[in-house]
Design a protein around this motif. Sequence first.
Motif, mmCIF file in Angstrom:
data_model
loop_
_atom_site.group_PDB
_atom_site.id
_atom_site.type_symbol
_atom_site.label_atom_id
_atom_site.label_comp_id
_atom_site.label_asym_id
_atom_site.label_seq_id
_atom_site.Cartn_x
_atom_site.Cartn_y
_atom_site.Cartn_z
ATOM 1 N N ASN A 94 0.830 -1.195 0.000
ATOM 2 C CA ASN A 94 0.000 0.000 0.000
ATOM 3 C C ASN A 94 0.874 1.258 0.000
ATOM 4 O O ASN A 94 2.063 1.206 0.255
ATOM 5 N N ASN A 95 0.243 2.389 -0.313
ATOM 6 C CA ASN A 95 0.991 3.642 -0.434
ATOM 7 C C ASN A 95 1.681 4.040 0.862
ATOM 8 O O ASN A 95 2.785 4.569 0.828
ATOM 9 N N SER A 96 1.040 3.806 2.005
ATOM 10 C CA SER A 96 1.661 4.229 3.265
ATOM 11 C C SER A 96 2.972 3.473 3.517
ATOM 12 O O SER A 96 3.943 4.067 3.983
ATOM 13 N N THR A 97 3.008 2.189 3.187
ATOM 14 C CA THR A 97 4.244 1.422 3.339
ATOM 15 C C THR A 97 5.296 1.924 2.359
ATOM 16 O O THR A 97 6.466 2.063 2.713
ATOM 17 N N THR A 98 4.877 2.190 1.146
ATOM 18 C CA THR A 98 5.811 2.700 0.134
ATOM 19 C C THR A 98 6.377 4.040 0.569
ATOM 20 O O THR A 98 7.586 4.269 0.479
ATOM 21 N N PHE A 99 5.531 4.940 1.059
ATOM 22 C CA PHE A 99 6.010 6.240 1.521
ATOM 23 C C PHE A 99 6.973 6.090 2.697
ATOM 24 O O PHE A 99 7.950 6.839 2.804
ATOM 25 N N LYS A 100 6.700 5.142 3.564
ATOM 26 C CA LYS A 100 7.612 4.900 4.687
ATOM 27 C C LYS A 100 8.979 4.490 4.171
ATOM 28 O O LYS A 100 10.004 4.956 4.667
ATOM 29 N N MET A 101 9.020 3.629 3.166
ATOM 30 C CA MET A 101 10.293 3.204 2.583
ATOM 31 C C MET A 101 11.006 4.376 1.919
ATOM 32 O O MET A 101 12.218 4.495 1.994
ATOM 33 N N LEU A 102 10.238 5.259 1.298
ATOM 34 C CA LEU A 102 10.817 6.415 0.606
ATOM 35 C C LEU A 102 11.236 7.535 1.557
ATOM 36 O O LEU A 102 11.937 8.452 1.154
ATOM 37 N N PRO B 143 16.517 8.717 3.577
ATOM 38 C CA PRO B 143 17.385 9.320 2.560
ATOM 39 C C PRO B 143 18.324 8.316 1.882
ATOM 40 O O PRO B 143 18.640 8.472 0.699
ATOM 41 N N VAL B 144 18.768 7.300 2.592
ATOM 42 C CA VAL B 144 19.642 6.287 1.972
ATOM 43 C C VAL B 144 18.863 5.532 0.901
ATOM 44 O O VAL B 144 19.358 5.321 -0.213
ATOM 45 N N ARG B 145 17.637 5.170 1.203
ATOM 46 C CA ARG B 145 16.823 4.436 0.233
ATOM 47 C C ARG B 145 16.510 5.296 -0.986
ATOM 48 O O ARG B 145 16.513 4.813 -2.111
ATOM 49 N N ASN C 263 28.578 -2.633 4.454
ATOM 50 C CA ASN C 263 27.851 -3.408 3.456
ATOM 51 C C ASN C 263 26.566 -3.983 4.053
ATOM 52 O O ASN C 263 25.555 -4.079 3.370
ATOM 53 N N ALA C 264 26.625 -4.349 5.330
ATOM 54 C CA ALA C 264 25.440 -4.892 5.999
ATOM 55 C C ALA C 264 24.315 -3.859 6.058
ATOM 56 O O ALA C 264 23.137 -4.201 5.860
ATOM 57 N N THR C 265 24.657 -2.603 6.309
ATOM 58 C CA THR C 265 23.648 -1.544 6.365
ATOM 59 C C THR C 265 23.031 -1.312 4.991
ATOM 60 O O THR C 265 21.807 -1.184 4.863
ATOM 61 N N VAL C 266 23.861 -1.275 3.968
ATOM 62 C CA VAL C 266 23.345 -1.103 2.605
ATOM 63 C C VAL C 266 22.468 -2.298 2.228
ATOM 64 O O VAL C 266 21.399 -2.128 1.648
ATOM 65 N N SER C 267 22.883 -3.494 2.589
ATOM 66 C CA SER C 267 22.088 -4.703 2.314
ATOM 67 C C SER C 267 20.727 -4.627 3.002
ATOM 68 O O SER C 267 19.712 -5.044 2.436
#
Length: 95
Positions: free
Chosen positions: A2-10, A13-15, A40-44
């Motif tokens: 859903n949009n709320s989950t997508t917005f949370k991911m966005l 700033p790293v994402r 690398n673990a954080t980026v993963s």
Amino acid sequence: MNNSTTFKMLSDPVRRKILLLLRNGKLSAGEIAEQFELTNATVSYHLKKLKEADLVFEEKDKQYIYYDLNLSVLEEILLWFEEFKGGLKNGKEKN
């Protein structure tokens, strides 16, 4: 998703930077990690979250994992924002 989950991911700033890196085509996890001063673990972790949100695709090729944008999810978000344009006139909601 859903949009709320997508917005949370966005909201991270790293994402957002990862998504911007991928706008020019797929990159390996290592190529993405090189662009950050993070482990690398954080980026993963961030790549995993983007994958869970269907914002990126993962493709394995021998010992490498490549990531690419899922444009259909991003297009859905843009369409959602477009709905506001139709409901506004001169910055005010139409009746």
